[in-house]
Motif scaffolding. Structure first.
Motif, mmCIF file in Angstrom:
data_model
loop_
_atom_site.group_PDB
_atom_site.id
_atom_site.type_symbol
_atom_site.label_atom_id
_atom_site.label_comp_id
_atom_site.label_asym_id
_atom_site.label_seq_id
_atom_site.Cartn_x
_atom_site.Cartn_y
_atom_site.Cartn_z
ATOM 1 N N LEU A 99 11.452 12.926 11.357
ATOM 2 C CA LEU A 99 10.327 12.039 11.000
ATOM 3 C C LEU A 99 10.737 11.216 9.425
ATOM 4 N N TYR A 100 11.492 11.586 8.791
ATOM 5 C CA TYR A 100 11.781 10.879 7.551
ATOM 6 C C TYR A 100 12.632 9.705 7.890
ATOM 7 N N VAL A 101 13.448 9.737 8.792
ATOM 8 C CA VAL A 101 14.300 8.813 9.314
ATOM 9 C C VAL A 101 13.781 7.782 10.157
ATOM 10 N N THR A 102 12.433 7.847 10.510
ATOM 11 C CA THR A 102 11.506 6.894 11.230
ATOM 12 C C THR A 102 10.468 6.332 10.420
ATOM 13 N N MET A 103 10.503 6.726 9.091
ATOM 14 C CA MET A 103 9.521 5.986 8.070
ATOM 15 C C MET A 103 10.188 5.073 7.134
ATOM 16 N N ALA A 105 3.529 14.367 9.268
ATOM 17 C CA ALA A 105 3.578 14.187 7.794
ATOM 18 C C ALA A 105 2.941 15.035 6.962
ATOM 19 N N PHE A 106 1.583 15.404 7.552
ATOM 20 C CA PHE A 106 0.631 16.229 6.652
ATOM 21 C C PHE A 106 1.289 17.602 6.344
ATOM 22 N N TYR A 107 2.171 18.206 7.353
ATOM 23 C CA TYR A 107 2.951 19.564 7.096
ATOM 24 C C TYR A 107 4.166 19.366 6.480
ATOM 25 N N ALA A 108 4.712 18.461 6.725
ATOM 26 C CA ALA A 108 6.051 18.057 6.055
ATOM 27 C C ALA A 108 6.110 17.399 4.710
ATOM 28 N N LEU A 109 5.248 16.563 4.207
ATOM 29 C CA LEU A 109 5.363 15.737 3.217
ATOM 30 C C LEU A 109 4.499 15.798 1.969
ATOM 31 N N ASP A 110 4.663 15.517 0.931
ATOM 32 C CA ASP A 110 3.756 15.322 -0.094
ATOM 33 C C ASP A 110 2.657 14.245 0.258
ATOM 34 N N PRO A 111 1.388 14.235 -0.426
ATOM 35 C CA PRO A 111 0.455 13.300 0.110
ATOM 36 C C PRO A 111 0.681 11.903 -0.022
ATOM 37 N N ARG A 112 1.899 11.430 -0.578
ATOM 38 C CA ARG A 112 2.247 10.121 -0.538
ATOM 39 C C ARG A 112 2.616 9.536 0.755
ATOM 40 N N GLY A 113 3.321 10.443 1.377
ATOM 41 C CA GLY A 113 3.446 10.070 3.036
ATOM 42 C C GLY A 113 2.211 9.691 3.985
ATOM 43 N N PRO A 116 0.728 -1.291 0.006
ATOM 44 C CA PRO A 116 -0.068 -0.030 0.197
ATOM 45 C C PRO A 116 0.778 1.240 0.070
ATOM 46 N N ILE A 117 2.118 1.048 0.177
ATOM 47 C CA ILE A 117 3.037 2.322 0.299
ATOM 48 C C ILE A 117 4.002 2.437 -1.235
ATOM 49 N N PRO A 118 4.488 3.267 -1.593
ATOM 50 C CA PRO A 118 5.551 3.218 -2.660
ATOM 51 C C PRO A 118 7.031 2.607 -2.492
ATOM 52 N N LEU A 119 7.525 2.114 -3.531
ATOM 53 C CA LEU A 119 8.649 1.396 -3.549
ATOM 54 C C LEU A 119 9.586 2.654 -2.974
ATOM 55 N N TRP A 120 10.686 2.202 -2.309
ATOM 56 C CA TRP A 120 11.688 3.063 -1.874
ATOM 57 C C TRP A 120 12.438 4.208 -2.911
ATOM 58 N N LYS A 121 12.618 5.336 -2.575
ATOM 59 C CA LYS A 121 13.368 6.248 -3.243
ATOM 60 C C LYS A 121 14.892 5.828 -3.043
ATOM 61 N N ASP A 122 15.335 5.663 -4.131
ATOM 62 C CA ASP A 122 16.837 5.369 -4.290
ATOM 63 C C ASP A 122 17.493 6.539 -4.799
ATOM 64 N N TYR A 149 11.670 6.532 2.282
ATOM 65 C CA TYR A 149 10.323 6.539 1.963
ATOM 66 C C TYR A 149 10.032 7.503 0.678
ATOM 67 N N ASN A 150 9.424 7.027 -0.168
ATOM 68 C CA ASN A 150 9.533 7.901 -1.540
ATOM 69 C C ASN A 150 8.188 8.956 -1.319
ATOM 70 N N ALA A 151 8.518 9.805 -0.639
ATOM 71 C CA ALA A 151 7.666 11.337 -0.566
ATOM 72 C C ALA A 151 8.641 12.432 -0.569
ATOM 73 N N ASP A 152 8.345 13.756 -0.917
ATOM 74 C CA ASP A 152 9.086 14.644 -0.925
ATOM 75 C C ASP A 152 8.837 15.643 0.165
ATOM 76 N N PHE A 153 9.837 16.333 0.685
ATOM 77 C CA PHE A 153 9.652 17.500 1.659
ATOM 78 C C PHE A 153 8.909 18.462 0.774
#
Length: 733
Positions: A345-349, A375-383, A212-218, A319-323
């Motif tokens: 936040l990002y390092v704990t996802m 996540a709602f305030y830091a990331l795009d909706p994929r987060g 249900p979540i994206p493949l990792w961002k490499d 995690y594949n979501a942008d700041f």
């Protein structure tokens, strides 16, 4: 009948029912004993006359995999830690047509079998791969025609090993046993025939649930920010740009049989041993990447005599979501605090929200409630998808007695922390996920289980409040002076608040009437029992007045505004909350209209943590070592509450209808003169810039298409605006 049962299971997992006729089978090798830390290499060569326009491969493994197609690395660390529900397995969906070609093609897959369970993984006990790609013109599925072998170059290190909470093991690779180029189309060797273990969805792998979540961002291989050597030159300390998930890479020339160690400065983060790697050289020039991710601010290579280092690099994945969200102001301290909160936040996802990426990598829901809000305030909706995954997992692992517990997925933990569970299902947990995302699809799936937990597991007192329960671990927060009676009833009231909204949404009129009655009596009963004229305290509680308890009374709405002056004096005196609960103290102060003191307290509480200039993440406690809590990791996103506070309350951006279809901008600036924030929504980017000069305030707001906003000035003046860019002027007070 079987298809109907499968559809019902999918609905229980929170997924839309999807009929899929699996042709692939779980495969392994007859040499596999499915031992801990076992690695397997798979190959399949096939011929295509025409490349299909699209071909989706459905891939599952116990536990992780890396995939090459025609010499290109297509998936770096596929698979999710297992356990969408007991007995079920996640699978990935990967579009592979772009890597195929007319003529001969090669697919190669490396599988890492954890071979043990942990606080975030439920092992099947069998190492295996499932691959299924079907189109009208061509199908490629795992069966006995594939080739597979144990990759014995991967070994276990000697002790110390990672602590029992982690399903991952240390990785040791002996290059003297390497199967050179086994994953390339030019490989001339011949791996043994694969062994079919089971059909898809058969025991022990169970029901298959789409990832249900994206493949990792490499982010690719990169050079380090800086490299320093130890005094004797046998150790390299390689600085990363920030705390992140990395796989170390090396390029060396060496004698055979030399062991190079790889770990990070976070190897003993949180007082427990984490993961590390070793590489045993062959003779000559060679490269290697240790595939199990680790995290920290430095990667450390321990280099023996006889090894010449030509290059070292690292690969960041995450995690594949942008700041897409941001915050800035004329206060550098607040800017840096928001930035570190976002990094933490990002390092704990990853597979789940984690308490920390080192000691446990576990989905504790007290942490997740704070994280999903950030996540709602830091990331795009994929987060947002990671919390939704966690909601389904939490409720799918509900015990037979109705108790919910975390972390899940897990088979070596099943203990309930009652207050964390109330937080998870309540207003800051499930309801925030719904209201901020606008996605209500999970609500009908989990409602009955949520209702059972709140009304069968929890029991009312005669006075209308709820009976305090110890559960399996009666934990309210780290630190001292925790008033569990007040906290329990505040969290329970917030859980009822969420359930009431869900019941109304689902048209459950009987539940609405029952919950409305409970909540109406709850307010007066709460104040009668706990308010002593100066603060909220439980009868019989002997400790100092709990700042957390006062905060929860405010944010829950149980404390009326006439009590705010007395509560402010408590907040000015009592400082007991850990960073986890301090978020609610700060929110309470902002909502009480005390932005100046909220910012003062924020700086006071976080100044020591922020004083560690070499760290880019926030800690589990207010300090590290003796000044920490619970093991004291340096990357605990429950500490990132200021991120939410600064964007949501200082800049004032809050939804007023689900998914930010409508929202308000009501800044509470306190001592801050100028501030700006961005929030990424499904409708587009909300942008706000607030400037003060004397009594004058200017708000520049960008409202996304299809949405409306209400702009509040501190003097009470309001503007209603539609999509577009708006420059508005008013008074700052």
């Amino acid at each position: 009948m079987n298809k109907l049962f499968g559809m019902l299971l999918l609905l229980c997992f929170g997924l839309s029912a999807m009929a899929y006729d699996w042709k692939g089978q779980w495969i392994s090798t007859e040499r596999s004993q499915s031992q801990t830390n076992e690695w397997l290499a798979y190959r399949k060569t096939f011929t295509l006359s025409d490349v299909p326009a699209a071909l989706t491969a459905r891939i599952a493994a116990d536990s992780k995999y890396w995939m090459w197609i025609n010499d290109s690395l297509v998936v770096f660390e596929g698979g999710l830690k297992r356990g969408p529900a007991p007995g079920a397995t996640y699978f990935d969906e990967v579009e592979i047509a772009p890597w195929l070609k007319p003529g001969q093609n090669t697919v190669a897959v490396l599988v890492w079998h954890f071979g043990k369970s942990g606080f975030s993984h439920a092992s099947t006990g069998r190492a295996g791969l499932l691959f299924d790609a079907q189109s009208p013109a061509f199908s490629l599925v795992s069966d006995a025609s594939w080739r597979c072998t144990l990759y014995t170059a991967y070994e276990n290190t000697s002790a110390p090993h990672p602590n029992f909470r982690l399903p991952e093991s240390n990785i040791r690779f002996d290059a003297q046993k390497e199967i050179k180029d086994w994953h390339l189309s030019s490989f001339k060797g011949n791996l043994p025939q694969a062994l079919v273990l089971a059909r898809a969805e058969a025991y022990p792998f169970g029901k298959l649930v789409a990832r249900p979540i994206p493949l990792w961002k490499d982010y690719g291989l990169r050079g380090y920010e800086a490299i320093r050597k130890s005094a004797n030159g046998d150790t390299l300390f390689c600085r990363l740009p920030y705390n992140c998930h990395v796989t170390p890479y090396l390029h060396v020339e060496a004698e055979a049989g030399k062991t190079i160690g790889m770990l990070t400065d976070n190897y003993e983060g949180g007082s427990e041993k984490n993961v590390r790697g070793e590489y045993v050289t062959r003779a000559g020039e060679q490269t290697y990447e240790s595939l199990g991710w680790m995290n920290g601010h430095e990667v450390i290579y321990i280099i023996p005599d006889g090894v010449v280092v030509k290059d070292v690099k690292y690969r960041e994945t995450g995690y594949n979501a942008d700041f897409a969200g941001s915050f800035s102001s004329d206060d550098p301290f607040l800017n840096e605090l928001w930035k570190r909160s976002a990094r933490t936040l990002y390092v704990t996802m990853r597979d789940t929200y984690m308490d920390c990426p080192d000691r446990e990598r576990a989905q504790w829901w007290g942490d997740e409630v704070n994280e999903l809000g950030e996540a709602f305030y830091a990331l795009d909706p994929r987060g947002q998808k990671l919390a939704l995954k966690g909601i389904y997992e939490l409720m799918n692992w509900q015990r037979e007695d109705g108790v919910i517990f975390s972390p899940v997925p897990s088979v070596n933990w099943g203990r309930e922390l009652p207050l964390q569970m109330l937080a998870s299902v309540g207003y800051y947990g499930f309801y925030t996920q719904y209201f901020y995302s606008g996605d209500s699809t999970f609500v009908p799936v989990i409602y009955d289980r949520l209702h059972r937990y709140l009304h069968e597991v929890w029991q009312p007192e005669a006075n209308g409040l709820v009976t305090e329960r110890s559960g399996d671990w009666n934990w309210g927060d780290w630190g001292e002076h925790v008033d569990m009676g007040v906290l329990t009833n505040c969290w329970y009231y917030l859980a009822l608040k969420a359930e009431l909204n869900f019941a109304a949404m689902l048209g459950k009129e009987d539940d609405v009437r029952m919950l409305t009655g409970m909540m109406n009596s709850f307010v007066s009963c709460f104040n009668t029992k706990y308010w002593n004229g100066l603060a909220y305290r439980s009868p019989g509680y002997k400790g100092e007045t709990d700042d957390r308890a006062q905060a929860m009374a405010v944010v829950s709405g149980l404390a009326a505004a006439d009590k705010y002056p007395a509560l402010l004096q408590v907040f000015k005196k009592e400082y007991h909350a850990s960073p986890y609960m301090e978020k609610y103290v700060l929110e309470a102060l902002f909502r009480m209209g005390e932005a100046d003191f909220a910012l003062s307290r924020m700086k006071d509480r976080y100044s020591k943590m922020m004083g560690y200039k070499d760290y880019t993440t926030l800690f589990e406690g207010w300090g590290i070592g003796a000044d920490g809590f619970g093991g004291g990791t340096i990357n605990h996103a429950w500490s990132g509450g200021p991120l939410t506070i600064l964007s949501q309350l200082l800049c004032g951006i809050e939804p007023t209808s689900p998914g930010f279809k409508t929202f308000k901008i009501a800044p509470r600036m306190g001592s801050v003169g100028n501030a700006s924030a961005k929030v990424s929504t499904h409708h587009g980017l909300i942008e706000v810039t607030i400037t003060r000069k004397g009594k004058a305030m200017t708000i520049h707001a960008v409202v996304p298409p299809g949405t409306k906003a209400e702009i509040h000035f501190p003097n009470g003046k309001r503007f209603h605006v539609t999509a577009g860019s708006h420059l508005l002027k008013g008074l700052a007070f």
